[in-house]
Design a protein around this motif. Structure first.
Motif: not given
Length: 297
Positions: A226-236, A107-113
């Motif tokens: 993908q760009q949002a995940a990169e900005r959120a620094q999601i390591g997957k 849930i935290d990773e989703v919030r960061r994205i």
């Protein structure tokens, strides 16, 4: 498939590619007529597509299985149409495909994205809206990009929930609720961003627009995620389906009934949805093993 069964365009396109590859394989073996195809030919094709021995790109077990299913369907069609009397593919089984458990975000990773957008720009407002929409509804990316503005329903009078009409596989429609955050993000996009974007095009009913004022493509939506995940620094690896997996997993973890999740996802069979219950059970097992005093070694 397209006319009688009403399957989705993407599904038809995938089967067309499979059958074109099969025809090229047969022509490479000097076979020009359907009645000259043998079971050995079909079996050889099934083996060759997995390692690319037919000259094409090697296929994953899942894609190779789909290719064999396409070939079996073609031969069955030929028999039904009277083109041939024998079906050499009838007993050729697709390669076994192991069950692939979906990968869900926390849930935290989703919030960061969701928060890794730039809402001060029209593109940023659109990006936030589509990310919130995907996580709030569990819609497929093709379903999201095919939406029109008129597919949205929000009960303004009673501050009711948002609803959206989604067209799934095989053009099947379903009504899916939207959460407060998704409704708010869509409102911001529709009021502050979409009017600016639509003036750059020729006018379209599409809900999500690109910077030229046309309908946003699946590929562009994929890039946004993908760009949002990169900005959120999601390591997957994060894809549109990751948001869908996360939606289903978080609902089940919150106590939702699996058949309700089935309806929301638009699955024809509850068996497809039950794969998410395995993820939830694994999570429960991990929590139990770490928390129960008699479970630890």
């Amino acid at each position: 498939m397209a006319i009688e069964r009403g399957l989705a365009k993407n599904t038809v396109a995938a089967y067309r590619r499979d059958l074109e590859r099969y025809i090229n394989f047969l022509e490479g073996r000097g076979i020009q007529r359907a009645e000259n195809i043998t079971r050995k030919d079909v079996t050889t094709y099934s083996q060759d597509v997995r390692d690319g021995a037919d000259g094409g790109a090697p296929l994953s077990p899942r894609s190779a299985a789909r290719a064999v299913v396409a070939v079996r369907g073609l031969h069955k069609f030929w028999v039904l149409e009277g083109t041939t009397t024998d079906n050499p593919a009838a007993e050729v089984q697709p390669p076994a495909v192991g069950q692939r458990l979906p990968k869900a975000l926390t849930i935290d990773e989703v919030r960061r994205i969701l928060e890794a957008t730039q809402p001060e720009t029209p593109a940023g407002l659109r990006d936030r809206a589509i990310l919130e929409f995907l996580y709030s509804t569990g819609a497929r990316i093709s379903e999201a990009t095919s939406l029109d503005v008129d597919d949205l329903f929000v009960d303004r009078s009673n501050d009711g929930p948002g609803m959206v009409r989604v067209r799934g596989k095989g053009s099947k429609e379903r009504i899916v609720p939207m959460g407060k955050f998704a409704v708010e993000a869509l409102d911001n996009y529709l009021v502050r961003a979409r009017p600016l974007l639509v003036t750059k095009g020729r006018g379209t009913p599409a809900l999500f627009l690109n910077l030229r004022g046309g309908r946003l493509s699946r590929q562009s939506a994929w890039t946004i995620i993908q760009q949002a995940a990169e900005r959120a620094q999601i390591g997957k690896e994060v894809s549109p389906h990751t948001m869908r997996h996360s939606f289903a997993t978080h609902l089940l973890q919150g106590g939702a009934d699996v058949r309700v999740v089935q309806e929301l996802l638009g699955h024809a069979s509850v068996t497809t949805t039950q794969v998410y219950t395995h993820v939830t059970v694994d999570t429960l097992r991990e929590i139990y093993a770490s928390a129960h005093p008699r479970a630890r070694l």
